[in-house]
Design a protein around this motif. Structure first.
Motif, mmCIF file in Angstrom:
data_model
loop_
_atom_site.group_PDB
_atom_site.id
_atom_site.type_symbol
_atom_site.label_atom_id
_atom_site.label_comp_id
_atom_site.label_asym_id
_atom_site.label_seq_id
_atom_site.Cartn_x
_atom_site.Cartn_y
_atom_site.Cartn_z
ATOM 1 N N UNK A 9 -96.575 8.800 64.969
ATOM 2 C CA UNK A 9 -95.531 8.165 65.772
ATOM 3 C C UNK A 9 -94.144 8.566 65.315
ATOM 4 N N UNK A 10 -93.939 8.585 64.009
ATOM 5 C CA UNK A 10 -92.636 8.966 63.455
ATOM 6 C C UNK A 10 -92.321 10.437 63.718
ATOM 7 N N UNK A 11 -93.349 11.270 63.711
ATOM 8 C CA UNK A 11 -93.150 12.700 63.968
ATOM 9 C C UNK A 11 -92.674 12.944 65.396
ATOM 10 N N UNK A 12 -92.976 12.032 66.289
ATOM 11 C CA UNK A 12 -92.476 12.118 67.662
ATOM 12 C C UNK A 12 -91.121 11.419 67.770
ATOM 13 N N UNK A 16 -87.221 12.957 68.760
ATOM 14 C CA UNK A 16 -86.796 12.365 70.024
ATOM 15 C C UNK A 16 -85.440 11.681 69.862
ATOM 16 N N UNK A 17 -85.254 10.987 68.759
ATOM 17 C CA UNK A 17 -83.961 10.354 68.466
ATOM 18 C C UNK A 17 -82.863 11.406 68.377
ATOM 19 N N UNK A 18 -83.097 12.431 67.591
ATOM 20 C CA UNK A 18 -82.087 13.463 67.394
ATOM 21 C C UNK A 18 -81.733 14.146 68.711
ATOM 22 N N UNK A 19 -82.741 14.571 69.462
ATOM 23 C CA UNK A 19 -82.488 15.293 70.711
ATOM 24 C C UNK A 19 -81.822 14.399 71.762
ATOM 25 N N UNK A 22 -78.099 13.820 70.687
ATOM 26 C CA UNK A 22 -77.273 15.011 70.938
ATOM 27 C C UNK A 22 -77.032 15.207 72.431
ATOM 28 N N UNK A 23 -78.060 15.036 73.244
ATOM 29 C CA UNK A 23 -77.939 15.232 74.691
ATOM 30 C C UNK A 23 -76.975 14.219 75.296
ATOM 31 N N UNK A 24 -77.137 12.957 74.947
ATOM 32 C CA UNK A 24 -76.272 11.912 75.492
ATOM 33 C C UNK A 24 -74.839 12.092 75.007
ATOM 34 N N UNK A 25 -74.679 12.364 73.721
ATOM 35 C CA UNK A 25 -73.331 12.481 73.161
ATOM 36 C C UNK A 25 -72.581 13.683 73.740
ATOM 37 N N UNK A 26 -73.277 14.762 74.050
ATOM 38 C CA UNK A 26 -72.627 15.945 74.629
ATOM 39 C C UNK A 26 -72.056 15.649 76.014
ATOM 40 N N UNK A 27 -72.611 14.673 76.705
ATOM 41 C CA UNK A 27 -72.161 14.345 78.060
ATOM 42 C C UNK A 27 -70.964 13.400 78.063
ATOM 43 N N UNK A 28 -70.593 12.890 76.891
ATOM 44 C CA UNK A 28 -69.481 11.948 76.794
ATOM 45 C C UNK A 28 -68.441 12.488 75.818
ATOM 46 N N UNK A 29 -67.247 12.693 76.302
ATOM 47 C CA UNK A 29 -66.158 13.196 75.474
ATOM 48 C C UNK A 29 -65.383 12.009 74.898
ATOM 49 N N UNK A 30 -66.019 11.330 73.944
ATOM 50 C CA UNK A 30 -65.425 10.151 73.334
ATOM 51 C C UNK A 30 -65.967 9.986 71.923
ATOM 52 N N UNK A 72 -91.107 3.775 67.281
ATOM 53 C CA UNK A 72 -89.872 2.981 67.361
ATOM 54 C C UNK A 72 -89.134 2.943 66.023
ATOM 55 N N UNK A 73 -89.892 2.928 64.932
ATOM 56 C CA UNK A 73 -89.254 2.946 63.618
ATOM 57 C C UNK A 73 -88.438 4.201 63.383
ATOM 58 N N UNK A 74 -88.907 5.332 63.875
ATOM 59 C CA UNK A 74 -88.185 6.585 63.705
ATOM 60 C C UNK A 74 -87.168 6.825 64.821
#
Length: 124
Positions: A9-12, A16-19, A22-30, A72-74
């Protein structure tokens, strides 16, 4: 065997958290940490659904370890939320820091309650 479910579960969850972050943050210039907010609220919703399913007898202990503890823990990250809030405060962005705390807590709790309520409505 249980530890293996948590590891899978953590390996997924961790990538998933990192990607997602990064994806969400790239779409917001803040400077506001939207990516962390999204993964934390999503994790709260998933854990709420799992908790509701477990209380209705539809989620095995193995699934709880795999999804709840492992994924969820990861996926969720209280340490990053804390660090980003502190960083906003140190940068003089107190409004964003307070907004981050209020949004994270209310949206996270709301998502968890919504998940439990939805699962209970589905299985009871």
């Amino acid at each position: 065997m249980n530890w293996l479910l948590v590891i899978i579960g953590a390996a997924v969850g961790a990538p998933l958290r990192y990607l997602t972050d990064r994806t969400v943050q790239m779409k917001h210039d803040t400077v506001f940490p939207w990516g962390t907010l999204v993964v934390n609220v999503t994790g709260c919703l998933v854990l709420g659904l799992l908790t509701g399913a477990a209380s209705a007898g539809h989620a095995s202990p193995h699934l709880q370890l795999l999804i709840g503890t492992g994924l969820c823990g990861a996926l969720t990250t209280y340490s990053t939320f804390s660090y980003e809030t502190l960083r906003l405060t140190e940068a003089g962005a107190a409004f964003y820091a307070v907004t981050n705390v209020i949004l994270s807590v209310t949206a996270g709790l709301g998502a968890a309650f919504a998940g439990v309520s939805f699962a209970q409505a589905l299985w009871t």
